[in-house]
Scaffold this active site. Structure first.
Site, short mmCIF file in Angstrom:
data_model
loop_
_atom_site.label_atom_id
_atom_site.label_comp_id
_atom_site.label_asym_id
_atom_site.label_seq_id
_atom_site.Cartn_x
_atom_site.Cartn_y
_atom_site.Cartn_z
N HIS A 140 0.74 -1.07 0.13
CA HIS A 140 -0.02 -0.06 -0.01
C HIS A 140 0.90 1.31 -0.02
O HIS A 140 1.85 1.17 0.44
CB HIS A 140 -0.86 -0.14 1.21
N ASP A 177 2.95 -4.72 8.02
CA ASP A 177 1.53 -3.81 7.93
C ASP A 177 0.40 -5.04 7.81
O ASP A 177 0.31 -5.66 7.05
CB ASP A 177 1.66 -3.16 6.61
N GLN A 181 -4.73 -4.89 6.99
CA GLN A 181 -5.83 -5.78 6.46
C GLN A 181 -5.95 -7.05 7.20
O GLN A 181 -6.68 -8.10 6.88
CB GLN A 181 -5.52 -6.20 5.13
N LYS A 196 -10.36 -0.40 10.96
CA LYS A 196 -10.75 -1.52 9.92
C LYS A 196 -11.06 -2.77 10.74
O LYS A 196 -11.38 -3.93 10.27
CB LYS A 196 -9.38 -1.57 9.10
N CYS A 205 -5.01 2.68 -3.41
CA CYS A 205 -3.45 3.24 -2.74
C CYS A 205 -2.67 1.97 -3.39
O CYS A 205 -1.64 2.03 -2.38
CB CYS A 205 -3.52 3.27 -1.41
#
Lengths: 150, 411
Positions: B126, B204, B207, B230, B368
């Site tokens: 991203h 990261d 998600q 999220k 993104c």
């Protein structure tokens, strides 16, 4: 299918989207201007052939959504043979059309099909992208985006 | 670990926003990779905070300040247990994943990355895990390098990976789950390989956190970042996990109140971790909401959510693959709840505009992920992303609506 959708994607728009007119690189000398909306993935190059103050030819290449592609196609049809000053006037009228839905049918003709865009504020930037690119081309600038300020 | 599978219908009823009509159709919310919806428990926790406990943290002597400080630090403890961190001090609150990665790139990078070093990323990152490193590279004179992906199936190409780990690589930063491809990267294996060569790792987890179990001890990373919004939490609640040794060995990120131990006109000294990275008044209500979200998610069970996400993704891949002229991205097996696709001759934005008129919320664009889009040779994709409150009937509805869209543009 909802009425708003049929108003947005009018037959004439779908037709120009499927079979864009003036979708070519011209022969001979020309100036170019890029219109890019990277968030959407719309990316067009406009080709302008000026003879003095007159747009002798105007065409485009690139890819984008139905609204932006049909807008480029119909704009190039409309502006061929017009002066830079007329092109600027058409731009103002088109901007009013897609942001408010108010139309001057006599002046804009087939382009009134874009009146439905004003129901979809997120899509105004698509419809107006080729127009901003055209203006940039006339001014001798070579790239624009309408993602910050349509 | 939850033994009983949850009653998904009952859980869905906890989300008031989902029970609405959009353009005359029941809302089908399939934009969860952008942000999730919030259950009543989270809304109530934030409401309670403002109605009853609101005050500033770490500085007042009065009762309300005590409660606010307690709420804020309880959220930190809850986050530490959620990630299985060794201690709450390893949890730094940020505005989101983006700020957490910027914090590491700025503060850790300032001390540990120099001219001639390499920052290793992957081709599926991203923008928030690319741009902070580009800024660090520009400041330090370090180089960027990218671990490649295999193609439309979006797997990380592991064959050449060890060759990329040369002695100049200082940090390997990569995503757990791709927000475009739905790929689930083998994070523990990637961290182990990097660690063997003394390379620091950042995961990261934007998600993956709240979508599958995320255990920093099991993963073995140095840093991990995620966003509360999220995983049913509020916007403005973000988390940076860092191993104590790493956080101790970093200068502050921003300067200001709450992060100092002593300030002089010409010099200051900092508090211990995590406070030295938290300048100014934090988003206390967001932390209270995050704590409620982690309690909620914890009760549902991240293993259960992962199974549900993957079942919906598998169903979507099966149904969508029957549409003529569709191009599907991401792995065929073990696909997380993020499905990207393109319909032939129909731009993603047209797909999303028409789907919206049927009440189906999708995302269209580059997500993104501009470098990844170029790598895949596309300008944009349409994307459906799922969470545990989505249903198989909603996946059916998506397939039905896409077929309608194809008819509309072909007519």
């Amino acid at each position: 299918m909802a009425d708003d959708l049929n108003e947005l994607y009018q037959q004439v728009i779908l037709d120009h989207c499927r079979k864009p007119r003036n979708f070519r690189v011209p022969a001979g000398a020309y100036r170019t201007a890029e219109g890019r909306n990277p968030l959407c993935g719309d990316s067009f190059t406009l080709y302008l052939q000026l003879e003095g103050d007159v747009l002798h030819d105007i065409s485009f290449q690139g890819s984008g959504c139905c609204i932006s592609k049909a807008s480029a196609s119909m704009m190039t049809d409309l502006l061929k043979g017009k002066t830079a000053a007329q092109a600027q006037q058409y731009f103002s009228q088109f901007q009013t059309l897609v942001t408010t839905g108010a139309m001057d049918e006599e002046a804009m003709g087939k382009l009134c099909a874009f009146a439905g865009v004003h129901h979809f504020p997120m899509r105004v930037k698509c419809a107006i992208l080729p127009w901003h690119a055209m203006l940039a081309g006339l001014k001798g600038e070579n790239s624009v985006t309408t993602e910050q300020k349509p | 670990m939850s033994v009983q599978p949850p009653n998904w219908d009952t859980l869905r009823a906890d989300f008031p926003i989902l029970a609405q009509q959009v353009h005359g159709h029941p809302l089908v919310y399939l934009d969860n990779a952008a942000t999730s919806q919030k259950p009543r428990a989270v809304l109530e926790a934030m409401d309670q905070f403002y109605r009853r406990d609101n005050s500033n943290v770490h500085r007042g002597i009065h009762e309300l300040s005590r409660r606010s400080t307690e709420a804020f630090e309880a959220a930190r403890e809850r986050t530490a247990s959620f990630l299985n961190a060794r201690e709450p001090a390893e949890i730094v609150f940020t505005r989101g994943t983006t700020e957490a990665i910027n914090l590491v790139a700025y503060a850790w990078g300032a001390r540990h990355v120099h001219a001639g070093d390499t920052i290793l990323l992957t081709e599926m990152e991203h923008h928030s895990n690319i741009v902070p490193w580009q800024l660090l590279a520009a400041r330090s004179g370090a180089k960027l390098a990218y671990a490649p992906i295999t193609g439309d199936d979006g797997l990380l190409d592991l064959r050449g990976l060890d060759n990329l780990f040369d002695s100049t690589v200082k940090i390997f930063a990569f995503t757990h789950v791709s927000n475009t491809l739905g790929t689930v990267n083998p994070v523990a294996d990637l961290c182990a390989r990097a660690r063997r060569r003394g390379i620091v790792t950042l995961v990261d987890a934007a998600q993956s956190a709240g979508h599958r179990p995320v255990d920093v001890a099991e993963i073995g990373c140095d840093f991990l970042a995620f966003s509360g919004h999220k995983l049913c939490g509020p916007t403005g609640s973000g988390v940076l996990y860092g191993r104590r040794e790493r956080l101790d060995d970093m200068p502050p990120f921003q300067g200001g109140g709450d992060m100092i131990s002593n300030v002089d006109y010409f010099q200051s000294s900092w508090k211990e971790i995590p406070h030295k990275f938290e300048a100014g008044t934090p988003d206390i209500a967001a932390a209270a909401g995050l704590r409620a979200a982690l309690d909620y998610i914890g009760a549902v069970g991240c293993d259960n959510i992962a199974r549900h996400d993957e079942e919906l993704a598998a169903l979507a891949l099966e149904k969508l693959s029957r549409l003529p002229g569709i191009r599907l991205f991401g792995p065929r097996q073990g696909h997380a709840g993020v499905v990207s696709f393109l319909l032939r001759d129909i731009h993603a934005h047209d797909v999303v505009t028409v789907a919206d008129q049927f009440g189906v919320a999708l995302r269209g664009g580059h997500h993104c992920n501009q470098p990844l889009m170029k790598r895949l040779g596309v300008e944009s994709t349409a994307r459906a992303s799922f969470y545990f409150y989505n249903t198989a009937a909603e996946v059916d509805r998506l397939a039905e609506v896409l077929l309608e869209i194809q008819k509309f543009f072909a007519a």
